[in-house]
Design a protein around this motif. Sequence first.
Motif, short mmCIF file in Angstrom:
data_model
loop_
_atom_site.label_atom_id
_atom_site.label_comp_id
_atom_site.label_asym_id
_atom_site.label_seq_id
_atom_site.Cartn_x
_atom_site.Cartn_y
_atom_site.Cartn_z
N ILE A 1 0.85 -1.20 0.00
CA ILE A 1 0.00 0.00 0.00
C ILE A 1 0.88 1.24 0.00
N ILE A 2 1.91 1.22 0.85
CA ILE A 2 2.80 2.39 0.92
C ILE A 2 3.49 2.59 -0.43
N TYR A 3 3.80 1.47 -1.09
CA TYR A 3 4.55 1.55 -2.33
C TYR A 3 3.63 1.75 -3.55
N GLY A 4 2.32 1.78 -3.30
CA GLY A 4 1.40 2.04 -4.41
C GLY A 4 1.07 0.84 -5.26
N ALA A 5 1.48 -0.34 -4.83
CA ALA A 5 1.21 -1.52 -5.63
C ALA A 5 -0.19 -2.06 -5.34
N VAL A 6 -0.72 -1.71 -4.16
CA VAL A 6 -2.07 -2.13 -3.78
C VAL A 6 -2.77 -0.89 -3.26
N GLU A 7 -4.06 -0.80 -3.55
CA GLU A 7 -4.81 0.36 -3.09
C GLU A 7 -5.56 0.01 -1.82
N GLY B 1 10.00 9.39 -3.63
CA GLY B 1 11.25 9.05 -2.96
C GLY B 1 11.13 7.80 -2.11
N ILE B 2 10.19 6.93 -2.48
CA ILE B 2 10.04 5.68 -1.75
C ILE B 2 10.63 4.54 -2.59
N GLY B 3 11.53 3.79 -2.01
CA GLY B 3 12.10 2.64 -2.71
C GLY B 3 11.72 1.39 -1.97
N MET B 4 11.63 0.29 -2.69
CA MET B 4 11.22 -0.95 -2.03
C MET B 4 12.01 -2.15 -2.54
N VAL B 5 12.46 -2.95 -1.59
CA VAL B 5 13.10 -4.23 -1.93
C VAL B 5 12.11 -5.31 -1.53
N TYR B 6 11.53 -5.94 -2.54
CA TYR B 6 10.49 -6.94 -2.28
C TYR B 6 11.09 -8.24 -1.74
N ARG C 1 19.81 -12.07 -6.72
CA ARG C 1 18.68 -11.24 -7.16
C ARG C 1 18.35 -10.17 -6.12
N GLN C 2 18.48 -10.58 -4.86
CA GLN C 2 18.15 -9.60 -3.83
C GLN C 2 19.14 -8.44 -3.85
N ARG C 3 20.39 -8.76 -4.14
CA ARG C 3 21.38 -7.68 -4.24
C ARG C 3 20.96 -6.71 -5.33
N VAL C 4 20.46 -7.27 -6.44
CA VAL C 4 20.05 -6.41 -7.54
C VAL C 4 18.93 -5.48 -7.08
N LEU D 1 13.19 3.92 2.48
CA LEU D 1 13.55 2.64 1.87
C LEU D 1 12.82 1.54 2.62
N ILE D 2 12.07 0.72 1.86
CA ILE D 2 11.36 -0.39 2.49
C ILE D 2 12.13 -1.67 2.15
N LEU D 3 12.49 -2.43 3.16
CA LEU D 3 13.18 -3.70 2.91
C LEU D 3 12.37 -4.83 3.52
N ASP D 4 12.03 -5.80 2.71
CA ASP D 4 11.21 -6.92 3.15
C ASP D 4 12.11 -8.14 3.29
N GLU D 5 12.41 -8.54 4.51
CA GLU D 5 13.27 -9.70 4.79
C GLU D 5 14.56 -9.64 3.97
N PRO D 6 15.36 -8.61 4.16
CA PRO D 6 16.48 -8.43 3.22
C PRO D 6 17.72 -9.25 3.52
N THR D 7 17.87 -9.78 4.70
CA THR D 7 19.20 -10.30 5.06
C THR D 7 19.31 -11.81 4.98
N SER D 8 18.20 -12.48 4.65
CA SER D 8 18.21 -13.93 4.82
C SER D 8 19.23 -14.60 3.91
N VAL D 9 19.67 -13.94 2.85
CA VAL D 9 20.59 -14.61 1.95
C VAL D 9 21.99 -13.99 1.97
N LEU D 10 22.29 -13.29 3.02
CA LEU D 10 23.62 -12.65 3.09
C LEU D 10 24.48 -13.34 4.14
N THR D 11 25.78 -13.27 3.93
CA THR D 11 26.68 -13.79 4.97
C THR D 11 26.61 -12.84 6.17
N PRO D 12 26.98 -13.34 7.33
CA PRO D 12 26.94 -12.47 8.51
C PRO D 12 27.75 -11.20 8.29
#
Lengths: 366, 505, 354
Positions: free
Chosen positions: B50-56, B81-86, B143-146, B159-170
């Motif tokens: 909703i914040i990102y405008g993808a759903v009303e 100025g809103i960015g989103m990492v799905y 892909r998440q890095r992209v 910046l909205i990040l949705d579960e961003p770290t699950s595929v990164l090294t510590p």
Amino acid sequence: MIRHLSRRDLIRYCGAAGACLAAGYTCSEAKADEILKVGIALVSPVAEVGWTKQHSLGVAAIKSAMGDRVEVNIIDNVFQPQDAERVFRGFAASGHKLIFGTSFSHGAPIARVAPQFPNVAFDCCAGSKVLGNLGAFEAKYYEGAFLGGIAAGKMSKGGKLGFIGGFPIPDIVGPANAILLGAQSVRPESTCNIIFMNSWSDPGKEKEAALALIAQGCDVICAMTDSPAAVQAAEQSGVWSTGYASDMSKFAPTKQLTAFTVDWSSIYVKDALDVVAGNWKPQSRWQGLKDGVVKMAPYAAGIPGDVRAILAKAEEDIKSGALQPYAGEIKDQGGAIRIAKGAVMADADVRSANWLVAGMLGQMKG
Amino acid sequence: MSAYRLELCGVTKRYPGIVANDGISLQVGPGEIHAVLGENGAGKSTLMKIIYGAVEADSGDVLWNGEKVKIANPAAARRLGIGMVYQHFSLFESVSVVENIAVAMSGRFDLPALSTRIVRLSERYGLPVDPNRLLHHLSVGERQRVEIIRCLLQNPKLLILDEPTSVLTPQAVRRLFEVLRTLAAEGCSILYISHKLDEIRELCDTATVLRSGRVVGTASPKLVSAAELARFMVGAELPDVHRDPVALTPHPRLEAIGLSARSDDPFGTDLSDLSLAVHGGEILGIAGVSGNGQGELLSLLSGERTASADMIQLDGQPVGDLPVADRRALGVAFVPEERLGRGAVPTISLADNGLLTAHADGLVKRGFIDRQRVAGFAKAIISQFGVKCTGPAALAHSLSGGNLQKFIVGREISLSPRVLIVSQPTWGVDVAASAFIRQALIDLSRSGAAVLVISEELEELFQISDRIAVIYQGRLSRATSRTATNVEEIGLLMAGVGPAFQTAA
Amino acid sequence: MMRIVLEPRPSPLPFMRIVAPIIALVLTVIVSSLLFLSLGLNPLSTLEIFFIEPLSTLNGVSEWLLKASPLILIGLGITIGIRANVWNIGAEGMFTVGAIAAGWLAITFGGGNHIWLLPAMILAGALGGMAWAAIPAFLKVKANANEILVTLMLNYVAALILSYLVNGPMQDPEGMNYPQTAAFDPSAMFPPLVEGMRINGSIVITVVAVILAWLFLDRSFVGFQMSVGGAAPAAARYAGFNQSRSIWVGLLVSGATAGLAGMMEAAGPLGQLTPVLSPGYGFTAIIVAFVGRLTPIGVVFGGLLLSLLYLGGEAVQMSLSLPASVTRTFQGTLLFFLLAADVLILYRIRIRRR
């Protein structure tokens, strides 16, 4: 009204089915004060020119001849026999007293339907069977083709003609031969490259074939096709052409030498008047220039006067019988003599032509 | 003029049958790192869309810098100025990284210049990515890095990040946090969606906790314990994973011996002389940053690709050249990384998805499907594994990620496999479901099965594995007992630093 | 400003499956009524002629089923193919080859009054279609050749083979050189179900095929495996389903049905082979499959509907002298709304204000 009609006809139809072998057309049903319903099945939608266009002109002739006394219903795009049979039956069952088929492919289905409706007159262009209430009619294309061939032979630079036809059936092979014979009658060394498309109507293929023939050095394209694509391609390439069925000069204003057109209106109108008068008889008709079923389109402006005179003379001689396009000696592609000098090809052989005359380059099959 | 950069007032969104967001209000200040915490299905993703405008939204207001705004679409959001990492990436498969980024950028379409910017950003933030690679060659992590880079390129204000770290090294997580802190210090607000409580406590200033579409409270994560946060989120006490002592089978059940294979994919990772052995009764965890050969290893172990017979052995029997069906018949089960489209067919029912791999379990008679038993099989999984759904007739894609994963894991465990190979068992799965799945894997291993878990989440591997190995550029490190190593050491191996990779397992 | 957008539904609405076609029909009636009114026709009686009159006689029903039968049969095969993600655009060619195979038997053994001839022709029709379908299947499995292109091209090859045969080896020796075979002997034809009407025993084949197709897609495990391969190829690989077999089955089944349809047409309403055998059934059946939402029962409705559209179009031309373009506009309107309304099953229409 409509429901009522169909129910009445169902009853009538069931009776007819029972008496289906009782052949022989009876005219008791047709009365002078009743509106005659005519049904006609066309093989394709009506286009600007071509086979179906000429049949639609025949239909229009019935209307202008009989006015309010006739109702003509057309179903177009009926080519396949399995569809045609349903359409003929539908016409017959809904009170149509005169029903036309317009294609060889209508011949078999119309012959199956006709015996079931002995009170209905059926007539089929390019049909092969004549029954108690089914007639057949066809045109002597070869007469016009021969004249087109004379024009082609006279106007060609190199004496190399090109012919494009649908299927290698007698109705196409015959005229193809006549074109070359016409050309050879004024220019004995003439040859003709021949292409069969194995399709009745395919403008893309027709154009491609024309361009291929032009590339092979042919400078008159003789098209026996359903669309103007071939004569159009010839016009654009600056070579002569001859048309067929309709005058295609609209599509080739300077380069169509002539076209051997067909005019069925005399047959259509006579059938309708005869049915109304109660004296219609099934018959087989095969008519040409003399009866006005085959007509030459106006000759191109580029044809000089002496050639026009030759053409006019030839047309008169064909009409009178003095000139026989299929007069011997005629050799086939292999050089064998098919028609001896002094003889004329028998009608039955003309109507079942399955060989090409000497000078033809190309195959009927394959 | 409000002091908040973003303010939500009573945002409500209904879908047929459920209220995804029910009167949600929250405020994010400039430069604030704000966590949105909640289980899967709590409504976090809908809210972010909703914040990102993808759903009303059906009702409620969105205020941007104190002004009421109508965000009609993502492009409008980006203009604000809103960015989103799905969490589920919105990238195009068949084009390159730089082209994927270019389509989201306004302005001129200058790929070389953009490539340069991508490389510069990726180096600065430690998110290595080759701008010219085609997307479908990239692993999930890549892909998440992209996605992250794509957002950062636009200098977002939020910046909205949705579960961003699950595929990164510590280490990479730490670097990302540094980036996020830097961004926040520069005044960028950050909405951080996660269920990883430790990370939230380390990173975030405020946390809004959602449960069943409602805000259940706001907390300062740095001031409360992870356990408290978790209770808040789940609404109940979390089950802890418990494990019985290991009783190993005398011989390995699954062995890979000197497994080498060229990748099918020109940009993939070739496997080189990789060996491992898993005994019945234990879980072997394989750690590694995605794209280091995990996909290739899994497809070779499952039989989706074949190798020479001796390279893979099952209870001492060479199976390397057998196709999937034959290996399954021998008692191997798999849980792939991609749930929708590979582990399950999205458009068919759960019952039919049970049939997908359990058909040999008496569900097919003389070539015909026994509908009743198929439904019964699915029903049993649903109840045993607590899958939340409308029943066996529910379509797979109607389930939340966690519930579908429970179903897939449950299905494979129900086959009573001798060997279970699992990739990313809990990726994107909520806390409660994760705990459940992890316990199920441990229980299976303790019943005598050999379990191989390939995961990019170290926390998970340390929780369930008996031994851990690291895959790096197609080579596998020696497996070490979990108790003999630590996150730091494994993290270094994941980055290719540390003792040489050895061939023996 | 208002904007109409399509939003995906979280899950497909089951009742929409029934409502969507009704919406389509209502819209068709509204739009076509306006069309008919503008031509000075009574919309109600025109629609009656279109949909009711063709079926108001026993012969009409016979014609309806006769036309629907090959469409349904081919549509079933195409449906099974598409379920396996095999797009068979070549049913026309398979139809032709099936008819050639059966026609060869009919001409060779037609005079002998053999009781086995018709069953042998049925078998030959199916095998002929399958043989033609085996070519794209082989090329797709072995060389990953796109079946859409291969099947499409093979249509032309089949047409040329038929043209060669009816112009040469199989030509009627007494046919004045016309490109056609001799008429089949009655022992090589399906007996009519009702004397004097064209509906014949071949309808039984279609009925059996509908039941088999339903069993195959809905109940058989091979059918299930195929559908998985079509819906999610990675899932099929993961589950260990044989993808090559799905391709083979998908194409061979659609080849068999198309070949059977060709045989039924040759040994039914045609009664001989001519240079063109099919009035485009192979392509129309693709529409049938989609109107039928790729289910066997749906295909039955789709085939009956398309057949009725032909008959109704002719009835309107016959009774009201309407130009064919009007009937074609009507047919197109109905198909458009029908397929468009299906979108409502998966999406909903929202009006947004901006």
